[in-house]
Design an enzyme around this catalytic site. Structure first.
Site, PDB file in Angstrom:
ATOM      1  N   TYR A 160      -1.270  15.514  29.643  1.00  0.00           N
ATOM      2  CA  TYR A 160      -1.421  16.939  29.985  1.00  0.00           C
ATOM      3  C   TYR A 160      -0.117  17.712  29.758  1.00  0.00           C
ATOM      4  O   TYR A 160      -0.127  18.836  29.268  1.00  0.00           O
ATOM      5  CB  TYR A 160      -1.888  17.104  31.436  1.00  0.00           C
ATOM      6  CG  TYR A 160      -1.888  18.544  31.886  1.00  0.00           C
ATOM      7  CD1 TYR A 160      -2.724  19.476  31.280  1.00  0.00           C
ATOM      8  CD2 TYR A 160      -1.029  18.985  32.899  1.00  0.00           C
ATOM      9  CE1 TYR A 160      -2.720  20.817  31.676  1.00  0.00           C
ATOM     10  CE2 TYR A 160      -1.025  20.308  33.301  1.00  0.00           C
ATOM     11  CZ  TYR A 160      -1.871  21.221  32.686  1.00  0.00           C
ATOM     12  OH  TYR A 160      -1.855  22.534  33.074  1.00  0.00           O
ATOM     13  N   ARG A 167       0.656  23.719  23.371  1.00  0.00           N
ATOM     14  CA  ARG A 167       0.025  25.023  23.579  1.00  0.00           C
ATOM     15  C   ARG A 167       1.079  26.102  23.733  1.00  0.00           C
ATOM     16  O   ARG A 167       0.979  27.188  23.145  1.00  0.00           O
ATOM     17  CB  ARG A 167      -0.872  24.956  24.821  1.00  0.00           C
ATOM     18  CG  ARG A 167      -1.450  26.296  25.230  1.00  0.00           C
ATOM     19  CD  ARG A 167      -2.444  26.176  26.368  1.00  0.00           C
ATOM     20  NE  ARG A 167      -1.875  25.588  27.574  1.00  0.00           N
ATOM     21  CZ  ARG A 167      -2.561  25.430  28.710  1.00  0.00           C
ATOM     22  NH1 ARG A 167      -3.844  25.787  28.773  1.00  0.00           N
ATOM     23  NH2 ARG A 167      -1.975  24.899  29.767  1.00  0.00           N
ATOM     24  N   TYR A 219       5.645  27.998  36.392  1.00  0.00           N
ATOM     25  CA  TYR A 219       5.831  26.772  37.170  1.00  0.00           C
ATOM     26  C   TYR A 219       7.222  26.212  36.900  1.00  0.00           C
ATOM     27  O   TYR A 219       7.692  26.246  35.765  1.00  0.00           O
ATOM     28  CB  TYR A 219       4.818  25.698  36.751  1.00  0.00           C
ATOM     29  CG  TYR A 219       3.433  25.785  37.364  1.00  0.00           C
ATOM     30  CD1 TYR A 219       3.138  26.630  38.417  1.00  0.00           C
ATOM     31  CD2 TYR A 219       2.408  24.978  36.872  1.00  0.00           C
ATOM     32  CE1 TYR A 219       1.853  26.676  38.950  1.00  0.00           C
ATOM     33  CE2 TYR A 219       1.130  25.018  37.403  1.00  0.00           C
ATOM     34  CZ  TYR A 219       0.857  25.870  38.440  1.00  0.00           C
ATOM     35  OH  TYR A 219      -0.412  25.906  38.969  1.00  0.00           O
ATOM     36  N   ARG A 232      -4.322  33.341  35.563  1.00  0.00           N
ATOM     37  CA  ARG A 232      -5.247  32.905  36.624  1.00  0.00           C
ATOM     38  C   ARG A 232      -6.644  33.464  36.411  1.00  0.00           C
ATOM     39  O   ARG A 232      -7.638  32.847  36.810  1.00  0.00           O
ATOM     40  CB  ARG A 232      -4.713  33.326  37.989  1.00  0.00           C
ATOM     41  CG  ARG A 232      -3.405  32.661  38.361  1.00  0.00           C
ATOM     42  CD  ARG A 232      -3.515  31.157  38.437  1.00  0.00           C
ATOM     43  NE  ARG A 232      -2.245  30.542  38.834  1.00  0.00           N
ATOM     44  CZ  ARG A 232      -2.044  29.223  38.863  1.00  0.00           C
ATOM     45  NH1 ARG A 232      -3.013  28.390  38.500  1.00  0.00           N
ATOM     46  NH2 ARG A 232      -0.887  28.750  39.225  1.00  0.00           N
ATOM     47  N   GLU A 332     -11.730  21.208  41.303  1.00  0.00           N
ATOM     48  CA  GLU A 332     -11.310  22.461  40.666  1.00  0.00           C
ATOM     49  C   GLU A 332     -12.567  23.300  40.485  1.00  0.00           C
ATOM     50  O   GLU A 332     -13.650  22.747  40.245  1.00  0.00           O
ATOM     51  CB  GLU A 332     -10.649  22.148  39.313  1.00  0.00           C
ATOM     52  CG  GLU A 332     -10.023  23.354  38.640  1.00  0.00           C
ATOM     53  CD  GLU A 332      -9.173  22.980  37.421  1.00  0.00           C
ATOM     54  OE1 GLU A 332      -8.178  22.235  37.596  1.00  0.00           O
ATOM     55  OE2 GLU A 332      -9.506  23.418  36.319  1.00  0.00           O
TER      56      GLU A 332
HETATM   57  C1  3EB Z   1      -3.303  24.655  38.129  1.00  0.00           C
HETATM   58  O1  3EB Z   1      -3.552  25.689  38.730  1.00  0.00           O
HETATM   59  C2  3EB Z   1      -4.428  23.662  38.061  1.00  0.00           C
HETATM   60  O2  3EB Z   1      -3.459  24.061  31.863  1.00  0.00           O
HETATM   61  O3  3EB Z   1      -5.060  25.351  31.113  1.00  0.00           O
HETATM   62  C3  3EB Z   1      -6.159  24.980  35.939  1.00  0.00           C
HETATM   63  C4  3EB Z   1      -6.624  25.789  34.907  1.00  0.00           C
HETATM   64  C5  3EB Z   1      -5.154  24.068  35.679  1.00  0.00           C
HETATM   65  C6  3EB Z   1      -6.091  25.693  33.628  1.00  0.00           C
HETATM   66  C7  3EB Z   1      -4.499  24.720  32.021  1.00  0.00           C
HETATM   67  C8  3EB Z   1      -4.624  23.980  34.393  1.00  0.00           C
HETATM   68  C9  3EB Z   1      -5.088  24.785  33.380  1.00  0.00           C
HETATM   69  O4  3EB Z   1      -2.210  24.397  37.648  1.00  0.00           O
HETATM   70  C10 3EB Z   1      -4.665  23.134  36.735  1.00  0.00           C
END
Ligand code: 3EB
Length: 341
Positions: A160, A167, A219, A232, A332
């Site tokens: 990941y 990406r 992050y 989001r 999720e």
């Molecule tokens: C998060 O909030 C949970 O890497 O495209 C959720 C939705 C998550 C999309 C992505 C990752 C992705 O980090 C994981």
């Protein structure tokens, strides 16, 4: 350019949505149907037919997409239809269908093409972006990524994390990319390779961030060499409807995972995150059209699904068994909300 709703903690000042925000300037150019089985032959008005379930896909039509995850509840087929004429085709390894307002496409990389995930994902995202530019749909609106063995590999070599690097390298080529990120899902499968499918449009939506969470694209380093490039949620404003595409949403507050080992508490936290996104839009009438729940463990199904159903009564819900991209996350959710304008 789209507007950008940011975290309260972000340096950029948050701004409210206003009626002046540019709409997509067309009626909502697709509709969704949920079916128990896919039609043997797709009608002319179909943009995409997404099959969920273990096993292999049929590749007789470029609009067929196969998500290799067990269906625990709900309809296994999602059909995106169009009132406008649909043209479909193949551009290199990308299958697509477009109707003058949106382009729906997908690409599948086989496991042997993922020897170097970072590179492979960079090329895949760059090819998709090029295809979108060529066909006149430059705005990524929503993207789904399904990666086999998503948390395989340790530390920064985790699949990941390598996916996120590739990406990032592709999407960050665009100036101001952090203000026009698509809503996204990234889920692990027990199948093979990487499936990317996506919806693109003529202009960007409004990126929505969650004040309860650090934006994923910010992050800190502990989660990998490059932050995940997604928003989001993405608010699309059609002439007849506002539509909120909510990304995969988990039990993360700030940037930390909460309620480890407690799937019900994780679901509640994820739902609180979805509520926070809805509040950010300031559109009171947004109604869920579909909730998709990803569950790591089948054994959690009864309890978690009942909990979700109690919260979202009479809303179609699809439950898929899939791995969330942090080992300690068990659930999720993703959703599409709509309100008439
Ligand atoms: C998060 O909030 C949970 O890497 O495209 C959720 C939705 C998550 C999309 C992505 C990752 C992705 O980090 C994981």
């Amino acid at each position: 350019m789209s507007q950008h709703i940011v975290n309260n903690s972000d340096a950029v000042a948050a701004r409210a949505l206003s009626p002046q925000d540019p709409p997509q300037a067309t009626f909502r150019p697709y509709a969704l149907q949920h079916l128990d089985a896919a039609p043997a032959v797709l009608a002319d008005n179909v943009l995409a037919c997404i099959h969920h379930g273990e096993g292999r896909a049929q590749h007789n039509d470029p609009r067929n997409i196969h998500v290799d995850l067990p269906v625990l509840a709900g309809h296994s087929v999602e059909l995106w239809t169009s009132e406008r004429p649909v043209r479909c085709g193949r551009d290199g390894s990308i299958d697509y269908a477009e109707n003058g307002a949106v382009l729906f496409g997908h690409l599948h990389l086989l496991e042997h093409e993922l020897a170097d995930i970072d590179r492979a994902v960079f090329h895949a995202y760059a090819r998709i972006d090029h295809c979108l530019q060529q066909h006149g749909y430059p705005a990524w609106l929503r993207v789904w990524n399904y990666l086999a063995d998503i948390t395989g590999g340790g530390g920064d070599a985790e699949r990941y994390r390598q996916f996120s690097v590739g990406r990032y390298k592709a999407l960050s080529l665009k100036p101001g990319f952090e203000h026009e990120l698509p809503a996204a899902t990234a889920i692990g499968t027990h199948g093979d390779g990487l499936l990317i499918y996506f919806l693109a449009g003529k202009r960007a939506g409004t990126q929505i961030e969650n004040p309860r969470q650090v934006s994923a694209f910010r992050y800190p380093r502990q989660y990998g060499p490059k932050s995940p490039s997604f928003s989001r949620a993405n608010l699309l404003r059609w002439d007849d409807a506002s539509e909120l595409m909510v990304s995969g949403t988990a039990s993360i507050v700030g940037h930390e995972t909460l309620h480890i080992g407690e799937p019900l508490a994780q679901l509640d936290e994820a739902l609180a995150n979805v509520d926070a996104l809805l509040a950010q839009t300031m559109i009171p009438a947004l109604q869920p059209q579909l909730i998709k729940l990803y569950l790591r463990h089948r054994g959690h199904f009864e309890r978690v699904a009942a909990h979700l159903a109690a919260r979202y009564m009479n809303i179609p819900c699809m439950v898929l068994q899939g791995d969330v991209c942090r080992d300690e996350l068990d659930v999720e959710i993703e959703a599409i909300f709509q309100a008439p304008t």
